[in-house]
Scaffold this motif. Structure first.
Motif, PDB file in Angstrom:
ATOM      1  N   MET B 180     -16.421  -9.745  -4.148  1.00 24.79           N
ATOM      2  CA  MET B 180     -17.180  -9.430  -5.366  1.00 24.79           C
ATOM      3  C   MET B 180     -16.922 -10.410  -6.517  1.00 24.79           C
ATOM      4  O   MET B 180     -17.871 -10.952  -7.079  1.00 24.79           O
ATOM      5  N   VAL B 181     -15.633 -10.620  -6.864  1.00 25.76           N
ATOM      6  CA  VAL B 181     -15.351 -11.468  -8.035  1.00 25.76           C
ATOM      7  C   VAL B 181     -15.788 -12.917  -7.774  1.00 25.76           C
ATOM      8  O   VAL B 181     -16.574 -13.479  -8.552  1.00 25.76           O
ATOM      9  N   ILE B 182     -15.326 -13.499  -6.664  1.00 30.12           N
ATOM     10  CA  ILE B 182     -15.667 -14.916  -6.391  1.00 30.12           C
ATOM     11  C   ILE B 182     -17.181 -15.106  -6.188  1.00 30.12           C
ATOM     12  O   ILE B 182     -17.787 -15.958  -6.855  1.00 30.12           O
ATOM     13  N   PRO B 183     -17.844 -14.302  -5.319  1.00 32.62           N
ATOM     14  CA  PRO B 183     -19.306 -14.473  -5.195  1.00 32.62           C
ATOM     15  C   PRO B 183     -20.045 -14.216  -6.507  1.00 32.62           C
ATOM     16  O   PRO B 183     -21.047 -14.869  -6.797  1.00 32.62           O
ATOM     17  N   GLY B 184     -19.529 -13.272  -7.319  1.00 32.24           N
ATOM     18  CA  GLY B 184     -20.154 -12.978  -8.615  1.00 32.24           C
ATOM     19  C   GLY B 184     -20.105 -14.193  -9.537  1.00 32.24           C
ATOM     20  O   GLY B 184     -21.086 -14.533 -10.199  1.00 32.24           O
ATOM     21  N   ILE B 185     -18.938 -14.866  -9.552  1.00 31.10           N
ATOM     22  CA  ILE B 185     -18.792 -16.074 -10.385  1.00 31.10           C
ATOM     23  C   ILE B 185     -19.738 -17.160  -9.864  1.00 31.10           C
ATOM     24  O   ILE B 185     -20.418 -17.840 -10.640  1.00 31.10           O
ATOM     25  N   LEU B 186     -19.807 -17.310  -8.531  1.00 29.77           N
ATOM     26  CA  LEU B 186     -20.693 -18.329  -7.943  1.00 29.77           C
ATOM     27  C   LEU B 186     -22.163 -18.018  -8.247  1.00 29.77           C
ATOM     28  O   LEU B 186     -22.958 -18.930  -8.499  1.00 29.77           O
ATOM     29  N   LEU B 187     -22.501 -16.716  -8.239  1.00 30.97           N
ATOM     30  CA  LEU B 187     -23.884 -16.314  -8.539  1.00 30.97           C
ATOM     31  C   LEU B 187     -24.244 -16.665  -9.987  1.00 30.97           C
ATOM     32  O   LEU B 187     -25.327 -17.173 -10.275  1.00 30.97           O
ATOM     33  N   ASN B 188     -23.302 -16.399 -10.900  1.00 31.06           N
ATOM     34  CA  ASN B 188     -23.530 -16.752 -12.311  1.00 31.06           C
ATOM     35  C   ASN B 188     -23.706 -18.256 -12.481  1.00 31.06           C
ATOM     36  O   ASN B 188     -24.562 -18.712 -13.237  1.00 31.06           O
ATOM     37  N   LYS B 189     -22.873 -19.021 -11.748  1.00 32.60           N
ATOM     38  CA  LYS B 189     -22.953 -20.485 -11.817  1.00 32.60           C
ATOM     39  C   LYS B 189     -24.321 -20.943 -11.325  1.00 32.60           C
ATOM     40  O   LYS B 189     -24.965 -21.792 -11.951  1.00 32.60           O
ATOM     41  N   ALA B 190     -24.761 -20.367 -10.195  1.00 32.67           N
ATOM     42  CA  ALA B 190     -26.054 -20.753  -9.604  1.00 32.67           C
ATOM     43  C   ALA B 190     -27.186 -20.414 -10.552  1.00 32.67           C
ATOM     44  O   ALA B 190     -28.136 -21.177 -10.724  1.00 32.67           O
ATOM     45  N   LYS B 191     -27.084 -19.246 -11.209  1.00 31.63           N
ATOM     46  CA  LYS B 191     -28.114 -18.794 -12.149  1.00 31.63           C
ATOM     47  C   LYS B 191     -28.182 -19.730 -13.356  1.00 31.63           C
ATOM     48  O   LYS B 191     -29.262 -20.096 -13.803  1.00 31.63           O
TER      49      LYS B 191
END
Lengths: 96, 196
Positions: B180-191
């Motif tokens: 959750m935390v790592i994919p969430g950070i990556l998702l924010n970066k991608a966005k």
């Protein structure tokens, strides 16, 4: 030149509106305006044309005491869009 | 004014508009990071409470307060986002929202009222259920890091059957970070990258 292409859909703004509505269940007028970047008056005219053709359904309600217009695509609109895309493909790649 | 667009331009316009529409309501990783962090804090603190003998005293209240806070915050955040941004309704969005609440409420009920009935299988069960839900999110928004994080959590769930139950909480905490935390950070970066 492109006689077989549905003239209702073969217009930049109407095609954009229908493309948006193909992606969502329903969209508010402001969302369509922000996504297309077109003027509100122009969007209203094009939505009316799509509505007259039976391709979209328009619902007018109130949200936080302000008028709120929601637009969704109809089954007829989905079918017309699919036919339009198939015809486009034929133009681009006539051998297929 | 009669506009003449070529078939190629039409297809390009359709593809661009659909992509633009999807981007405009793509979920950010904010809520995922929140729940991953809460999961980490709750299960690491549970482990610490057990070690220092405070388990019965603080654990249940602490856990419920944090998860309840997460639930209320998620509700307010979603409501505010929908209200301010004219987010259009989508079938996937509707299914995801309903599933999130059904899933969250079920996990809470299991954890509070029926946890003891699952015995040592509770930790692996939670890991596997969390993983299935996370994989579903990853697949539906087509974001691989979430799907991969969920798959790793899923494997951790099966591995948990071979690990001493006293460490199951720590596995859940690690799962929260990995899925959750790592994919969430990556998702924010991608966005953010898409918005540049």
């Amino acid at each position: 030149m492109f006689n077989d292409l549905n003239p209702i859909l073969h217009s930049q703004l109407r095609l954009s509106i229908v493309s948006i509505l193909m992606t969502v269940e329903e969209a508010e007028f402001t969302f369509i305006k922000e996504t297309t970047g077109a003027a509100a008056g122009n969007i209203s005219i094009q939505i009316k044309k799509l509505q007259d053709a039976g391709y979209v359904k328009v619902e007018k309600t109130f949200k936080n005491n302000y008028p709120n217009t929601t637009v969704s695509i109809t089954d007829k609109g989905i079918k017309a869009f699919e036919n339009y895309v198939n015809n486009l493909k034929k133009y681009i790649n006539p051998k297929k | 004014m009669k506009e003449e667009i070529t078939p190629e331009q039409s297809l390009l316009l359709i593809a661009r508009t659909i992509e633009e529409t999807k981007t405009r309501f793509k979920e950010n990783g904010h809520i995922m990071i929140l729940w991953g962090t809460l999961t980490f804090i709750v299960f690491v603190s549970q482990y610490i409470f057990v070690q220092i003998g405070w388990y019965k005293l603080f654990d249940i209240a602490w856990t419920n307060i944090l998860f309840l806070f997460g639930g209320i915050y998620t509700l307010l955040y979603t409501w505010k986002k929908l209200k301010n941004k004219n987010i259009p309704k989508t079938i996937i969005g509707r299914i995801m929202t309903i599933m999130s609440w059904v899933f969250g409420i079920n996990l809470m009920i299991i954890g509070i009222f029926f946890g003891h009935r699952f015995g040592v299988a509770l930790g692996p069960l939670f890991l596997i259920l969390f993983a299935l839900f996370i994989i579903m999110i990853g697949v539906s928004i087509k974001f691989k890091p979430i799907t991969i994080g969920g798959a790793i959590m899923n494997l951790m769930g099966f591995a948990a059957f071979y690990i001493d139950p006293q460490y199951h909480g720590l596995l859940l905490a690690a799962g929260g970070v990995v899925a959750m935390v790592i994919p969430g950070i990556l998702l924010n970066k991608a966005k953010r990258k898409e918005n540049v």
